[in-house]
Design a protein around this motif. Structure first.
Motif, PDB file in Angstrom:
ATOM      1  N   LEU A 101      15.173   4.878   6.583  1.00 16.41           N
ATOM      2  CA  LEU A 101      14.995   5.540   5.269  1.00 16.41           C
ATOM      3  C   LEU A 101      16.056   6.628   5.096  1.00 16.41           C
ATOM      4  O   LEU A 101      16.190   7.086   6.116  1.00 16.41           O
ATOM      5  N   PRO A 102      16.750   6.566   4.063  1.00 14.20           N
ATOM      6  CA  PRO A 102      17.743   7.819   3.876  1.00 14.20           C
ATOM      7  C   PRO A 102      17.242   9.228   4.071  1.00 14.20           C
ATOM      8  O   PRO A 102      16.053   9.406   3.760  1.00 14.20           O
ATOM      9  N   PRO A 103      18.039   9.940   4.799  1.00 14.24           N
ATOM     10  CA  PRO A 103      17.436  11.387   5.251  1.00 14.24           C
ATOM     11  C   PRO A 103      17.307  12.318   4.356  1.00 14.24           C
ATOM     12  O   PRO A 103      16.399  13.342   4.216  1.00 14.24           O
ATOM     13  N   ALA A 109      10.067   4.544  -4.650  1.00 15.33           N
ATOM     14  CA  ALA A 109       8.396   4.671  -4.562  1.00 15.33           C
ATOM     15  C   ALA A 109       8.167   5.414  -3.362  1.00 15.33           C
ATOM     16  O   ALA A 109       7.316   4.795  -2.444  1.00 15.33           O
ATOM     17  N   GLU A 110       8.789   6.567  -3.405  1.00 16.65           N
ATOM     18  CA  GLU A 110       8.635   7.355  -1.971  1.00 16.65           C
ATOM     19  C   GLU A 110       7.064   7.750  -1.902  1.00 16.65           C
ATOM     20  O   GLU A 110       6.678   7.537  -0.599  1.00 16.65           O
ATOM     21  N   LYS A 113       5.595   4.608  -0.291  1.00 16.58           N
ATOM     22  CA  LYS A 113       6.410   4.284   0.726  1.00 16.58           C
ATOM     23  C   LYS A 113       5.481   5.239   2.075  1.00 16.58           C
ATOM     24  O   LYS A 113       5.052   4.826   3.060  1.00 16.58           O
ATOM     25  N   VAL A 114       5.399   6.493   1.878  1.00 13.51           N
ATOM     26  CA  VAL A 114       5.121   7.517   2.705  1.00 13.51           C
ATOM     27  C   VAL A 114       3.590   7.171   2.886  1.00 13.51           C
ATOM     28  O   VAL A 114       3.054   7.082   4.117  1.00 13.51           O
ATOM     29  N   ASP A 115       2.627   7.101   1.792  1.00 15.18           N
ATOM     30  CA  ASP A 115       1.225   6.662   2.210  1.00 15.18           C
ATOM     31  C   ASP A 115       0.875   5.449   2.926  1.00 15.18           C
ATOM     32  O   ASP A 115       0.250   5.443   3.965  1.00 15.18           O
ATOM     33  N   MET A 116       1.557   4.409   2.715  1.00 15.98           N
ATOM     34  CA  MET A 116       1.488   3.042   3.275  1.00 15.98           C
ATOM     35  C   MET A 116       2.044   3.104   4.868  1.00 15.98           C
ATOM     36  O   MET A 116       1.422   2.661   5.530  1.00 15.98           O
ATOM     37  N   LEU A 117       3.287   3.662   4.899  1.00 18.29           N
ATOM     38  CA  LEU A 117       3.752   3.617   6.271  1.00 18.29           C
ATOM     39  C   LEU A 117       2.758   4.609   7.371  1.00 18.29           C
ATOM     40  O   LEU A 117       2.765   4.348   8.304  1.00 18.29           O
TER      41      LEU A 117
END
Length: 349
Positions: A101-103, A109-110, A113-117
């Motif tokens: 993921l780009p730094p 859908a940030e 993504k954060v929640d799921m991962l």
């Protein structure tokens, strides 16, 4: 590192933020996973460091396909090595996604993504400790971590999982707590449709419009005598094993460790997507199953009451029931029609 430190770091990184996700993925891959392998080695009294198995061995040693497997396999050391192999492989997939993921730029859908991962990595780590506890209890080890897990999905959880499949987790039309096991039922369906369409096998019909679907187990038995002449991108016996493993969830809601579904899904990938492309040859999404036309025809004849040998005809008769198919002449049941050009396979001639 010890168990208390393992828990402490998870507590520090518990908030589902972009920064914590990156730190959690790095920790899980580089620190937690080697520690889990070391712990399992101690529990199993292994004289040497344990290493991941090959994918096919992980499937064969780690999946339970019968009630007796559920009793016997957890008594075998290789069962736990296979499970940690699958955990390792699946966890690395999630951690690799996080690393890519780009730094600096905002992700698509940030928040989702954060929640799921983050939730998935934490779940994997939690269940890895449950795996160690399971191994300790079965192997008689003194190491204990004090964990327990519910082994079955409640029907409400399955229903909510279906909602998520239909609407999406973040649609606000259902709960966003992940239901990770519902996918097992979809894997089973994918295998069934893949094989039925490859061989053109659906069921039996009669002149009155009756229809009886042919059990997939009968297709398995019809294919087995010919499998040496069929090119499966994934070992046919392994496909059967994954299918039978999935039945435990479909018929009883049995929960396996959360990484098993993903590992099995990836293992089936060549079968579903056409298999590796050989240089100089064309690619087909049906290329995961290749065979001569005559083999395709022979398998269909095997399952057609009009042409089946006596042994298979008796199986068909017993399967359909004596009231439906008492003898070959009454009523007239035949295999449903299928055209070779519509078969979801690649013919070698």
């Amino acid at each position: 590192m010890d168990y208390s430190e393992f828990r402490r770091i998870q507590e520090v990184l518990k908030d589902r933020t972009r920064k914590n996700l990156r730190r959690l993925a790095l920790y899980a891959d580089c620190i937690a996973t080697p520690w889990l392998w070391s712990e399992l080695s101690t529990i199993l009294s292994s004289p040497r460091s344990l290493r991941p198995l090959r994918p096919n061995d992980a499937i064969r040693k780690g999946l339970c396909v019968s009630p007796s497997d559920r009793i016997k396999k957890p008594l075998e050391k290789n069962f736990y090595i296979a499970q940690l192999t699958m955990f390792d492989a699946e966890l690395k997939r999630y951690c690799e996604v996080v690393r890519k993921l780009p730094p600096s730029d905002r992700w698509f859908a940030e928040d989702a993504k954060v929640d799921m991962l983050h939730r998935t990595i934490v779940r994997f780590l939690d269940y890895a400790i449950i795996l160690l506890d399971d191994a300790s209890r079965k192997m008689g080890s003194a190491k204990q971590y004090g964990t327990l897990a519910n082994r079955y999905d409640h029907h409400f959880q399955i229903y909510k999982g279906a909602e998520q499949v239909v609407y999406g987790r973040y649609s606000a039309l259902t709960h966003d707590d992940h239901a990770p096991y519902v996918g097992v039922a979809v894997i089973r369906t994918a295998i069934e449709i893949r094989l039925r369409r490859a061989f053109g096998i659906q069921g039996l019909t009669n002149e009155q419009g009756g229809f009886r679907p042919i059990d997939l187990g009968m297709l398995f038995e019809a294919v087995k005598p010919h499998k040496q002449r069929i090119q499966f991108a994934v070992d046919f016996d392994d496909v059967i094993k994954i299918y039978r493993w999935s039945n435990f969830y479909l018929h009883g809601g049995w929960r396996d460790y959360p990484w098993v579904a993903g590992f099995s899904l990836r293992y089936l990938n060549p079968l579903m997507t056409g298999g590796p492309v050989v240089p100089g040859t064309s690619w087909s999404i049906d290329g995961g199953i290749k065979m001569p036309r005559q083999i395709w025809r022979d398998i269909r004849r095997t399952l057609d009451p009009a042409t089946a040998n006596e042994s298979y005809w008796l199986k068909l008769r017993d399967w359909l029931s004596k009231n439906v198919l008492r003898r070959r002449s009454a009523p007239r049941w035949t295999l449903d029609e299928a055209r070779e050009e519509d078969a979801a396979c690649t013919f070698l001639d």
